[in-house]
Write a protein that holds these residues in place. Structure first.
Motif, PDB file in Angstrom:
ATOM      1  N   ASN A   1      48.892  -3.140  63.401  1.00  0.00           N
ATOM      2  CA  ASN A   1      49.418  -4.432  62.969  1.00  0.00           C
ATOM      3  C   ASN A   1      48.340  -5.509  62.951  1.00  0.00           C
ATOM      4  O   ASN A   1      47.485  -5.552  63.839  1.00  0.00           O
TER       5      ASN A   1
ATOM      6  N   ASN B   1      56.041  -2.322  69.593  1.00  0.00           N
ATOM      7  CA  ASN B   1      54.798  -2.992  69.216  1.00  0.00           C
ATOM      8  C   ASN B   1      54.103  -3.546  70.453  1.00  0.00           C
ATOM      9  O   ASN B   1      54.738  -4.193  71.296  1.00  0.00           O
TER      10      ASN B   1
ATOM     11  N   MET C   1      45.944 -11.997  65.300  1.00  0.00           N
ATOM     12  CA  MET C   1      46.427 -11.011  66.263  1.00  0.00           C
ATOM     13  C   MET C   1      46.314  -9.610  65.678  1.00  0.00           C
ATOM     14  O   MET C   1      46.476  -9.408  64.465  1.00  0.00           O
ATOM     15  N   THR C   2      46.052  -8.647  66.532  1.00  0.00           N
ATOM     16  CA  THR C   2      46.062  -7.238  66.146  1.00  0.00           C
ATOM     17  C   THR C   2      46.816  -6.450  67.208  1.00  0.00           C
ATOM     18  O   THR C   2      46.885  -6.858  68.372  1.00  0.00           O
ATOM     19  N   GLY C   3      47.379  -5.336  66.808  1.00  0.00           N
ATOM     20  CA  GLY C   3      48.124  -4.522  67.758  1.00  0.00           C
ATOM     21  C   GLY C   3      48.464  -3.165  67.189  1.00  0.00           C
ATOM     22  O   GLY C   3      48.125  -2.844  66.041  1.00  0.00           O
TER      23      GLY C   3
ATOM     24  N   TRP D   1      50.745  -5.903  71.242  1.00  0.00           N
ATOM     25  CA  TRP D   1      49.674  -6.716  70.685  1.00  0.00           C
ATOM     26  C   TRP D   1      48.534  -6.829  71.689  1.00  0.00           C
ATOM     27  O   TRP D   1      48.757  -6.861  72.899  1.00  0.00           O
TER      28      TRP D   1
END
Length: 228
Positions: free
Chosen positions: A142, A189, A163-165, A191
């Motif tokens: 993500n 999810n 943001m990344t996840g 993050w």
């Protein structure tokens, strides 16, 4: 960004190398019902005082997807999903009375409002069939932008955060006629930790208010689409 480009390249490679007779392209829309749990700690400049707040946010949003399956029906699929509209977060308000608690002179009293939205939510993913039952597992990466809109007694503002996840999920895909299909899916999810500095420098050079946050969440999803 490098991870995202690598995944997109892998999708393109799969599309070029798969057999045209057995491959399948799919596209559709998803209704998402999600709940996220966040823990945020604000550390004030100069004084070093810390305030931690926990929140649970429930929200709904639409997303669209396109994917390429190596084998029609139950083959491994590589896809991209995007939420075209921003996801509005519920505003959180708290009243600070540090003078009463700490004996005065803090200049941080008053009402603070924390608000924002998540935009450009993009997921690249691979789904793997679990036998020939229609069930599958999904692994995704993500990316999103957290746009903050806050009113703080300290005078600081916080800039947008990329943001990344990662995403893990399981689901079931069933047919609707010859070309249409539906999916019921659940995802988790996680993050990566967020750290961002405020805009106002403190009395000590290089001293800023700082927020550290952790966000995890789960979603239940219903998708409909077409296969070509």
């Amino acid at each position: 960004m490098n991870k995202l480009m690598t995944t997109v390249a892998a999708i393109s490679l799969a599309a070029m190398t798969a057999s045209a007779n057995s491959s399948e392209f799919r596209a559709g829309a998803i209704l998402n019902g999600a709940a996220d749990y966040a823990t945020a700690t604000e550390t004030l400049k100069d004084s070093g005082r810390r305030h931690t707040q926990e929140a649970v946010l429930a929200h709904n949003y639409f997303s669209v997807f396109a994917e390429f399956a190596i084998d029609a029906g139950n083959g491994i699929a590589f896809g991209i999903e995007y939420a075209p509209e921003s996801i509005e977060l519920e505003a959180e308000t708290r009243v600070l009375d540090q003078d009463a608690r700490l004996g005065g002179g803090t200049n941080d009293d008053g009402t603070q409002t924390i608000d924002g939205q998540v935009s450009d939510l993009l997921t690249v993913y691979v789904s793997v069939p679990l036998g020939a039952t229609g069930a599958y597992a999904r692994l995704g990466y993500n990316t999103a932008t957290l746009d903050t809109r806050e009113t703080l007694t300290t005078g600081s503002t916080y800039s947008s955060v990329d943001m990344t996840g990662t995403q893990l999920g399981v689901g079931y895909m069933g047919n609707i006629g010859e070309r249409a299909f539906y999916r019921i899916e659940g995802n988790y999810n996680a993050w990566e930790d967020i750290a961002v500095n405020g805009s106002e420098v403190g009395g000590t050079a290089g001293s800023f208010n700082k927020i550290d946050a952790k966000i995890t969440g789960a979603s239940a999803r219903l998708a409909v689409g077409m296969a070509f």
